[in-house]
Scaffold this motif. Structure first.
Motif, mmCIF file in Angstrom:
data_model
loop_
_atom_site.group_PDB
_atom_site.id
_atom_site.type_symbol
_atom_site.label_atom_id
_atom_site.label_comp_id
_atom_site.label_asym_id
_atom_site.label_seq_id
_atom_site.Cartn_x
_atom_site.Cartn_y
_atom_site.Cartn_z
ATOM 1 N N ALA A 487 -0.376 52.790 7.449
ATOM 2 C CA ALA A 487 -0.570 53.682 6.301
ATOM 3 C C ALA A 487 -1.277 52.955 5.164
ATOM 4 O O ALA A 487 -2.182 53.503 4.520
ATOM 5 C CB ALA A 487 0.776 54.230 5.835
ATOM 6 N N MET A 488 -0.885 51.702 4.919
ATOM 7 C CA MET A 488 -1.506 50.938 3.843
ATOM 8 C C MET A 488 -2.967 50.627 4.164
ATOM 9 O O MET A 488 -3.839 50.681 3.282
ATOM 10 C CB MET A 488 -0.727 49.640 3.602
ATOM 11 C CG MET A 488 0.649 49.862 2.975
ATOM 12 S SD MET A 488 1.521 48.310 2.678
ATOM 13 C CE MET A 488 0.431 47.506 1.502
ATOM 14 N N HIS A 489 -3.232 50.316 5.417
ATOM 15 C CA HIS A 489 -4.621 50.011 5.816
ATOM 16 C C HIS A 489 -5.505 51.234 5.614
ATOM 17 O O HIS A 489 -6.623 51.129 5.073
ATOM 18 C CB HIS A 489 -4.650 49.557 7.270
ATOM 19 C CG HIS A 489 -6.032 49.284 7.776
ATOM 20 N ND1 HIS A 489 -6.751 48.164 7.441
ATOM 21 C CD2 HIS A 489 -6.840 50.023 8.608
ATOM 22 C CE1 HIS A 489 -7.932 48.200 8.017
ATOM 23 N NE2 HIS A 489 -8.018 49.320 8.740
ATOM 24 N N LYS A 490 -5.040 52.398 6.025
ATOM 25 C CA LYS A 490 -5.832 53.616 5.885
ATOM 26 C C LYS A 490 -6.044 53.974 4.410
ATOM 27 O O LYS A 490 -7.069 54.556 4.047
ATOM 28 C CB LYS A 490 -5.140 54.776 6.601
ATOM 29 C CG LYS A 490 -5.159 54.671 8.115
ATOM 30 C CD LYS A 490 -4.467 55.864 8.752
ATOM 31 C CE LYS A 490 -4.533 55.788 10.273
ATOM 32 N NZ LYS A 490 -3.851 56.953 10.916
ATOM 33 N N ALA A 491 -5.058 53.615 3.565
ATOM 34 C CA ALA A 491 -5.152 53.935 2.141
ATOM 35 C C ALA A 491 -6.005 52.932 1.375
ATOM 36 O O ALA A 491 -6.249 53.134 0.181
ATOM 37 C CB ALA A 491 -3.753 53.998 1.531
ATOM 38 N N GLY A 492 -6.412 51.845 2.027
ATOM 39 C CA GLY A 492 -7.261 50.868 1.364
ATOM 40 C C GLY A 492 -6.506 49.699 0.766
ATOM 41 O O GLY A 492 -7.022 49.001 -0.108
ATOM 42 N N ALA A 524 -1.342 57.209 -1.971
ATOM 43 C CA ALA A 524 -1.949 57.714 -0.734
ATOM 44 C C ALA A 524 -1.230 57.163 0.492
ATOM 45 O O ALA A 524 -0.990 57.889 1.473
ATOM 46 C CB ALA A 524 -3.433 57.347 -0.694
ATOM 47 N N ALA A 525 -0.867 55.871 0.449
ATOM 48 C CA ALA A 525 -0.143 55.265 1.572
ATOM 49 C C ALA A 525 1.211 55.944 1.781
ATOM 50 O O ALA A 525 1.632 56.172 2.920
ATOM 51 C CB ALA A 525 0.042 53.773 1.314
ATOM 52 N N ARG A 526 1.879 56.264 0.702
ATOM 53 C CA ARG A 526 3.176 56.965 0.816
ATOM 54 C C ARG A 526 2.994 58.328 1.468
ATOM 55 O O ARG A 526 3.801 58.750 2.313
ATOM 56 C CB ARG A 526 3.799 57.132 -0.574
ATOM 57 C CG ARG A 526 4.247 55.835 -1.229
ATOM 58 C CD ARG A 526 4.671 56.070 -2.664
ATOM 59 N NE ARG A 526 5.780 56.999 -2.743
ATOM 60 C CZ ARG A 526 6.052 57.761 -3.806
ATOM 61 N NH1 ARG A 526 5.253 57.717 -4.868
ATOM 62 N NH2 ARG A 526 7.083 58.549 -3.800
ATOM 63 N N ILE A 527 1.945 59.037 1.066
ATOM 64 C CA ILE A 527 1.686 60.363 1.644
ATOM 65 C C ILE A 527 1.414 60.250 3.141
ATOM 66 O O ILE A 527 1.957 61.013 3.950
ATOM 67 C CB ILE A 527 0.495 61.024 0.920
ATOM 68 C CG1 ILE A 527 0.846 61.295 -0.547
ATOM 69 C CG2 ILE A 527 0.086 62.319 1.628
ATOM 70 C CD1 ILE A 527 -0.333 61.714 -1.391
#
Length: 634
Positions: A487-492, A524-527
């Motif tokens: 999730a963190m990777h996708k959020a940047g 965004a990562a949380r979402i």
């Protein structure tokens, strides 16, 4: 725990009653032993004075040995009482204080941080007076300082009452044993001296206790005012630290300093008055103690001693017993300042407890100062989110709606952009849907079984790990590190994956370390991790540039299928993808206090037609279920 006595007994009747009563019984036993030791010390004092008085008596065959024995016995008793009974009692009483305060602290924390958002509601109603709609001031001070002071003061008060009770028993028993006839009071028989001693105590102590109560009342009122002034000043200092950048950027130090000066003037004036009362009380207490120990204590036995009914040893022993009795009965006078502080602390704690209790029914709480007639229910998830006849108002029973939103439906998978001028009520609308706006009316019906997520610009939670921040509001143990990392990777935020378990980095908390843009990427990562079905974005991309905003929307679009999005942004028009494709399906426009929703013209014709269809009348809508009629009521 809405009353003083409710607070006092709650711990002793809780699930930790064994701990509470066990410590209490040990303290009571040590208090009784201390009172008994006072009788032994009075007898030893009589022996010591007697050995001094008869040191040169020819009949005294070992005067030095007698003197040293009496002095040694008295010293031993002092050590046993003060270092043994009183010292050990202090250890147990402070342990009870720590345990009781910890239990109360946990109860208030649990009550404030419940699913009802009590911590939010309890401080967002600034009505005057002490009614059900009153917001308590300085909640942090009440939970921290007032609970600590109240529990400590109550334990001291209880130990004092125990001491008076046990002293009356042991000292009174000894006075009865040594009582003798008093010339002029022969009709009292052998109980003349003990009755005279109790009469002296009864005449002297109550009168001075009354004076102490009057002075104590003044101290109580000033103590409450002092706590309020200190709390306001400390609260402003805390706020300053949070907005330090804004003060520096606007060169507002002079304004901030004048605000601090104004708040401290209140502290200084109240402190001055409190010091005057405390000084007067100290003088009163000193004079009272001297008269008690040197005049009142020696008065009752003087007549029998002068007429030879008792010897010097008996006279001194009796005077020491009376002095001990006065000292114990005067405990109320000695601790009056502490009692005044206890009452002030308990009043502030009970006020907070009442406010917490009132907030358990938010509509009733807010109805005291305005209109609060929201209802929240659920319906089949296929029908999405429904808003019916929503009107938002400010505080005041006669307040008019500043925003009216007619019947709306947000279908599953629909993205809605909320537009309008600054201050028109966009954020207020999102708050009301989520049960965080106090005044107004209307019905909000959520899709059943769908997880809702309210995303603001950032979450200010220091002293937690990065993984806890990403998993919020879930427990971090519910999600694997691999899933969080994805999730963190996708959020940047891929460069921070190695620090998931860290609470700080470079000596700073994440709240201090992350930039505004990184904080919103964290949102965004949380979402992405939590995969909500209903998503509210409240200025969630305000700190991002256009390219980052597009990336923020795209990653949600790609990874959260069927999510319903309602978004509040600064922009006048919603963002599009890098390929020019609309992220949003409809616009909820707020103008002149009215909210209306329409489809975006650039959408495919069939979807535009569907979204543009007028809302069905209420009687044609599918049946709704309202398991809870009032706002987040338990």
């Amino acid at each position: 725990m809405r009353s003083f006595w409710g607070l006092m007994r709650a711990y002793w009747f809780s699930d930790r009653w064994k701990e509470a009563w066990g410590l209490t019984l040990v303290i009571a036993l040590l208090t009784a032993l201390s009172s008994k030791a006072s009788v032994w010390m009075a007898e030893a004092s009589g022996e010591l004075v007697n050995s001094i008085a008869f040191f040169h008596d020819p009949a005294n065959m070992a005067p030095l040995a007698s003197l040293l024995t009496s002095a040694g016995t008295l010293l031993l008793l002092v050590v046993i009482k003060d270092a043994g009974f009183i010292g050990i009692r202090h250890l147990f009483s402070t342990t009870l204080h720590r345990k009781w305060r910890g239990w109360l602290n946990n109860r208030f924390n649990a009550a404030l941080l419940d699913a009802n958002h009590t911590h939010f509601h309890v401080q967002h109603n600034a009505s005057a007076g002490n009614g059900p709609g009153t917001a308590p001031d300085n909640i942090d001070q009440r939970v921290q300082d007032s609970i600590k002071g109240m529990t400590g003061g109550a334990i001291g008060l209880a130990m004092g009452v125990m001491g008076v009770t046990t002293s009356l028993f042991f000292v009174g028993q000894k006075l009865l044993e040594t009582s003798t006839i008093v010339p002029g009071l022969e009709f009292l028989g052998p109980y003349g001296s003990v009755i005279l001693a109790f009469a002296a105590v009864a005449a002297y102590v109550p009168l001075n206790t009354y004076i102490a109560m009057k002075l104590g009342g003044m101290m109580e009122r000033l103590s409450i005012r002092m706590q309020q002034a200190e709390g306001s000043y400390r609260g402003e200092l805390t706020v300053l630290l949070r907005r330090s950048f804004h003060v520096a950027a606007s060169h507002g130090e002079n304004v901030q300093r004048s605000m601090h000066d104004r708040l401290y003037v209140d502290i200084d004036k109240t402190w001055s008055r409190l010091n005057i009362v405390n000084a007067g009380y100290m003088s009163f207490e000193s004079i009272y103690g001297f008269i008690a120990a040197r005049i009142v204590a020696y008065g009752p036995g003087l007549v029998p001693y002068m007429h030879g009914h008792i010897n010097l040893k008996g006279y001194i022993t009796g005077a020491e017993l009376v002095n001990s009795l006065i000292s114990q009965c005067s405990w109320f006078i000695q601790v009056m300042p502490a009692i005044a502080t206890l009452r002030a602390n308990s009043e502030r704690v009970t006020d907070l407890a009442k406010a917490i209790e009132n907030v358990q029914r938010p509509p009733s709480f807010y109805a005291a100062t305005g209109k609060s007639e929201f209802s929240y229910g659920s319906q089949n998830a296929l029908f999405g989110l429904t808003v019916r006849n929503l009107e938002l108002m400010h505080q005041g029973v006669e307040a008019s709606p500043f925003l009216t939103v007619p019947n709306l439906r947000f279908r599953r998978g629909e993205w809605t952009f909320v537009s309008g001028q600054s201050g028109c009520g966009k954020t207020s609308l999102v708050k009301a849907i989520n049960g965080l706006w106090p005044y107004g009316r209307g019905a909000i019906v959520f899709p059943e079984g769908v997880r809702s997520f309210y995303a603001t610009q950032d979450v200010k939670l220091p002293q937690v790990s990065l993984k806890q921040l990403v998993c919020l509001p879930d427990h971090p143990g519910n999600h694997s590190e691999a899933k969080v990392a994805v999730a963190m990777h996708k959020a940047g935020l891929g460069d921070l994956i190695d620090h998931l378990d860290d609470e700080t980095r470079q000596g700073k908390s994440w709240d201090q370390l992350l930039s505004g843009g990184q904080k919103q990427k964290l949102v965004a990562a949380r979402i992405l991790l939590l995969q909500p079905g209903l998503l509210f974005l409240d200025e969630a991309t305000a700190a991002l540039d256009l390219e980052a905003k597009i990336a923020f929307h795209q990653v949600i679009k790609d990874n959260c299928p069927d999510v319903t999005v309602i978004s509040v942004m600064h922009e006048a028009v919603p963002p599009k993808s890098a390929q020019g494709v609309e992220f949003y399906d409809s616009i909820l426009s707020i103008s002149d206090g009215i909210g209306s929703k329409k489809a975006l013209a650039s959408l495919p014709a069939e979807l535009t037609t569907l979204l543009a269809q007028p809302q069905q009348p209420e009687e044609e809508w599918p049946p709704l279920r309202f398991p809870r009629v009032k706002l987040k009521e338990k």
